[in-house]
Write a protein that holds these residues in place. Structure first.
Motif, short mmCIF file in Angstrom:
data_model
loop_
_atom_site.label_atom_id
_atom_site.label_comp_id
_atom_site.label_asym_id
_atom_site.label_seq_id
_atom_site.Cartn_x
_atom_site.Cartn_y
_atom_site.Cartn_z
N TRP A 1 15.66 -13.41 6.45
CA TRP A 1 14.25 -13.68 6.16
C TRP A 1 13.53 -14.16 7.42
O TRP A 1 12.39 -13.75 7.69
N ASP A 2 14.18 -15.00 8.21
CA ASP A 2 13.56 -15.48 9.45
C ASP A 2 13.30 -14.32 10.41
O ASP A 2 12.27 -14.29 11.09
N GLU A 3 14.22 -13.37 10.47
CA GLU A 3 14.01 -12.21 11.33
C GLU A 3 12.83 -11.37 10.85
O GLU A 3 12.02 -10.88 11.66
N ALA A 4 12.71 -11.19 9.54
CA ALA A 4 11.59 -10.42 9.00
C ALA A 4 10.26 -11.09 9.31
O ALA A 4 9.28 -10.42 9.70
N VAL A 5 10.19 -12.41 9.16
CA VAL A 5 8.95 -13.14 9.46
C VAL A 5 8.62 -13.04 10.94
O VAL A 5 7.45 -12.85 11.33
N ARG A 6 9.62 -13.16 11.78
CA ARG A 6 9.38 -13.09 13.23
C ARG A 6 8.82 -11.73 13.65
O ARG A 6 7.98 -11.63 14.56
N LEU A 7 9.27 -10.66 12.98
CA LEU A 7 8.81 -9.32 13.34
C LEU A 7 7.44 -8.99 12.75
O LEU A 7 6.71 -8.17 13.31
N LEU A 8 7.10 -9.59 11.63
CA LEU A 8 5.89 -9.20 10.91
C LEU A 8 4.71 -10.14 11.12
O LEU A 8 3.55 -9.70 11.04
N VAL A 9 4.97 -11.40 11.36
CA VAL A 9 3.88 -12.38 11.54
C VAL A 9 3.68 -12.60 13.03
O VAL A 9 4.64 -12.92 13.75
N PRO A 10 2.47 -12.40 13.53
CA PRO A 10 2.21 -12.61 14.96
C PRO A 10 2.55 -14.04 15.37
O PRO A 10 2.48 -14.98 14.57
N PRO A 11 2.95 -14.24 16.63
CA PRO A 11 3.28 -15.60 17.09
C PRO A 11 2.10 -16.55 16.95
O PRO A 11 0.96 -16.21 17.24
N GLY A 12 2.39 -17.74 16.50
CA GLY A 12 1.36 -18.75 16.31
C GLY A 12 0.75 -18.78 14.93
O GLY A 12 0.06 -19.75 14.59
N GLU A 13 0.97 -17.74 14.13
CA GLU A 13 0.43 -17.70 12.78
C GLU A 13 1.47 -18.20 11.78
O GLU A 13 2.67 -18.02 11.96
N VAL A 14 0.98 -18.81 10.73
CA VAL A 14 1.85 -19.32 9.68
C VAL A 14 2.06 -18.22 8.64
O VAL A 14 1.09 -17.61 8.19
#
Length: 837
Positions: free
Chosen positions: A275-288
């Protein structure tokens, strides 16, 4: 009706007004006449479309015939509008359906002058109360969709079309939010898709509402699979109604929601970091990362089986929507999250239902059983998504090729279900055809290993000892028979063939569709990567392909009974065609040696061409045309073997002249090739060896053995010429005792005569004539008749040998036999036109 007598034939336009009025009077209901049946409506639609009763141009524009036609059409339109106003559901339904057909079939002038009135009449039935007939609403949605589609074909009414389409959005959303039937939902979504395709600007103000409504309908889990796919199609089209960033935004939302559902469902079956990998790839850096999307929580602590089943179904539909977004055209260039898509595919495919070691105590067996029962569907949609990524991205996938190839190879190792293996074969074929030889280097061995497994299965139910014993016994019997008839291949090829025949009687039949997929993958591999260094797999692939082709041409002799019981004739025809296509690729694929199964391939293609009116016959005719250059290399100079001075040069000339039409298409088989990792030609390539033997240079037969033969190979004869002693057993470690000198000399002469025969055959290829062959040597020429059984040949050879060494004529006869055998093994090269069929 009196005008009917004036009609010339059924194509006369004078019949059109009369036929339309006959339909009005006899078939179409009115206020008093009831509606007969839906079948009569189908007949009316067929007559309108076949005879073009509403759109046929008339030759006397403005004349009496045109006036009669216009009058009949006006009466038709008036009758339909009256049916739309009636309170009887079946009559209203018939009028709405026929008005939709009229929108498609009427003349452009009539449509442009009437579409506004028709639209308002139809819109009323969509805006009616929920208690009204749903059949009428479905018909109204479909008829308005026909009107919007026809209106979209007129560029000069885009503004009016956008205005009318904007009136549809709210009624359609209301229909989708109601707990209505699947038919009504499907009709509403169909109308919404028509609006997005032709007038996307009408949804700009309602974009977020439409997106939320469509996704909520997908996630509710109460729609049938057909309706869910319609909704997925609508969701994929929706970004057209907004700016260019809406496509990427919609794709990220879908991927986040799918990954969140997977985290809940795969708990205990995968690593926690997914799940952390999916969030890192899909959510731009700095966004929640968002907590919810479309009123759906991304992560939940736990849920019952029904909720998980609903989420699994939603995941499949959302993946299908991603596939449509990747494959459907988009008006502007968009950014595709390739890494996120590949990560999602890998996440699903790497879960096989086995419990994670660290979380196994949290997952009970019942939950594991439930997940395993649903995994094949998830894997299937994930493979579809990977296929769509390859199709949609094409060359832009090259930076991610290593990850893609690794994923394909890993899944090949664990995949066992036939339907899933068919899809992974299709993906491998797609990668080979889209990325070429660079991918073939890494995928070749995996494709070959799995194809051999599916095309030549072994029986796991029988012990290896039994398999080995049965194969060995069969091989011994087969070899015994072959010794009497003459071997046709190497021992390894015979052993592989016996293993195939033995295993086929004990293993369950592989589905024909899976065999087709494996053959198509091999065809792509041979087409793209046939020129690679393929000694480890090329001969096996060629052998299994010719075996499949022969078996399919015989009607499936190995598994015929099982196949005929479980399959259909069409599937068998597809398998036959796939085997022949792979065979053509095998023969035409670049190789360092001649095609090993060219003769049998020609026989199969000739046999297939004799069929009538089938795809097989059409393809076989094409195959024979493609093989024409290998069969008849016209206009090529005869091979000058005598000019060659080494094995390397002979091999190079042979490959150029026979296969490449004089053009340098193949690599010479020299010692330099061995430095690159290439091995000499196969030991079982008899024809190649025979042709190669004929290239050895000789001098004229002289009075002594020391001046007769020059050979490249380090043979026993050269050792005798150099004065070495050769032991009786043929080894170099012993000494001769003198009693066997005569036998040694006879054997030496026997071998030398074979070398002389090879020389004669080498010259035959240069100076072949109809009755005799001139063998030039020094300043004198020796004329040797073509038949080696001619007594003159024996007499000449006997005289030469007897004068040199005084041997018995029996040894000369033995040499003559060797010469005859060598000549029979060399095919004649005929520079003539091929025989016509």
């Amino acid at each position: 009706m009196a005008g009917l007598t004036d009609a010339k034939n059924m194509y006369d336009v004078a019949l059109r007004p009369a036929m339309l009025r006959t339909i009005l009077q006899e078939d179409l209901p009115d206020e008093k006449k009831p509606f007969s049946s839906p079948s009569s409506l189908s007949r009316i639609v067929s007559l309108l479309q076949t005879h073009r009763l509403l759109s046929e141009p008339l030759p006397d524009s403005g004349g009496k015939l045109t006036q009669r036609w216009k009058s009949a059409v006006d009466d038709w339109i008036a009758r339909l509008l009256s049916l739309l106003s009636t309170t009887t559901p079946d009559k209203c339904w018939a009028g709405i359906c026929l008005l939709g057909v009229t929108c498609q079939e009427c003349s452009p002038e009539l449509f442009l002058s009437s579409y506004t009135v028709w639209f308002e009449k139809l819109l009323v039935h969509i805006q009616s109360s929920p208690a009204d007939s749903q059949f009428v609403k479905v018909a109204a949605c479909n008829s308005i969709s026909d009107l919007i589609t026809r209106l979209g074909g007129f560029p000069n009414v885009k503004k009016e079309g956008t205005s009318l389409s904007g009136k549809i959005v709210q009624p359609v959303l209301k229909l989708l939010n109601e707990d209505s039937s699947d038919a009504l939902c499907e009709g509403a979504v169909h109308l919404l898709c028509a609006v997005i395709n032709f007038f996307p600007g009408s949804l700009h103000r309602h974009y977020d509402t439409v997106e939320t409504t469509v996704v909520s309908k997908i996630l509710c889990g109460r729609c049938s699979i057909n309706v869910s796919k319609k909704l997925a199609h609508c969701l994929a089209l929706l970004p057209k109604a907004r700016d260019e960033d809406s496509w990427l935004s919609s794709m990220r939302k879908i991927l986040l929601l799918v990954n969140g559902f997977l985290t809940e469902i795969f708990q205990g079956l995968e690593e926690d970091a997914k799940w952390d990998e999916a969030v890192r790839l899909l959510v731009p850096p700095g966004e929640v990362p968002p907590l919810t999307l479309w009123d759906q929580q991304l992560l939940e602590q736990g849920s019952d089986k029904e909720k998980k089943r609903s989420k699994l179904s939603s995941i499949s539909v959302l993946m299908f929507s991603c596939c449509l977004m990747l494959n459907n055209p988009y008006p502007v260039q968009v950014t595709v999250p390739i890494r996120s898509l590949l990560a999602l595919v890998e996440r699903v495919l790497m879960v096989d239902g086995s419990l994670s070691y660290t979380r196994s105590h949290f997952v009970i067996s019942a939950e594991q059983e439930f997940i395993c029962s649903e995994l094949p569907v998830l894997h299937s949609y994930s493979l579809d998504l990977l296929s769509s990524v390859i199709k949609g991205i094409r060359s832009q996938l090259l930076p991610h090729a290593a990850r893609t190839v690794r994923l394909v190879k890993e899944y090949f190792k664990s995949c066992e279900l036939p339907d899933l293996r068919i899809k992974i074969y299709s993906i491998a074929k797609m990668l080979l055809m889209s990325m070429g030889v660079g991918i073939a280097i890494y995928l070749a061995q995996e494709v070959v290993n799995n194809s051999l497994l599916d095309l030549n299965p072994t029986d796991d139910g029988i012990s290896s000892a039994q398999n080995s014993k049965a194969s060995s016994d069969a091989l011994l019997q087969h070899s015994s028979r072959k010794r009497k008839q003459g071997t046709t291949g190497s021992l390894e090829q015979q052993h592989d063939r016996i293993l195939l025949e033995t295993a086929s009687h004990n293993h369950p039949t592989t589905p024909a569709s899976l065999k087709i997929a494996a053959l198509e993958a091999l065809e792509a591999l041979l087409t793209v990567g046939g020129a690679l260094k393929s000694e480890s797999w090329r001969s096996k692939v060629d052998h299994i392909i010719i075996t499949m082709a022969i078996d399919s041409c015989k009607g499936g002799s190995i598994n015929e009974e099982r196949f005929l019981c479980n399959g259909h004739a069409s599937v068998y025809a597809d398998l036959h065609l796939a085997a022949l296509r792979a065979l053509l690729a095998s023969v035409l694929s670049p190789s360092r040696v001649r095609p090993p199964h060219l003769a049998r391939a020609l026989e199969l293609f000739n046999r297939g061409r004799q069929e009538t009116g089938t795809k097989v016959s059409e393809f076989c005719a094409h195959a024979l045309l493609a093989l024409e250059v290998l069969i008849h290399p016209r206009g090529l100079p005869l091979v000058d073997f005598s000019a060659a001075s080494s094995y390397d040069e002979v091999s190079h000339r042979f490959s150029e002249a026979i296969f490449s039409g004089g053009k340098k298409l193949s690599i010479p088989f020299s010692s330099g090739m061995q430095e690159l990792g290439h091995s000499p030609p196969d030991s079982d390539d008899d024809l190649y060896e025979n042709w190669l033997d004929s290239s050895k240079e000789t001098k004229a037969p002289g009075d002594s053995l020391g001046k007769t033969i020059e050979s490249e190979a380090p043979s026993e004869i050269l050792r005798v010429q150099q004065g070495e002693q050769i032991p009786e057993g043929g080894s170099s470690g012993g000494k001769s005792d003198g009693t066997n000198d005569k036998e040694l000399t006879a054997a030496t002469v026997d071998v030398e005569m074979r070398q002389c025969g090879d020389t004669i055959m080498g010259e035959v290829h240069r100076f072949q004539e109809s009755t005799s062959i001139q063998l030039h040597e020094s300043s004198e020429g020796i004329t040797v008749p073509k038949s080696v059984e001619d007594p003159k040949v024996t007499e000449k050879l006997t005289g030469i040998v007897s004068g040199a060494d005084g041997l018995e004529i029996a040894n000369v006869v033995m040499a003559d036999k060797s010469l005859e055998s060598d000549m029979e093994s060399i095919p004649d090269i005929v520079d003539a036109e091929p025989d016509s069929d």
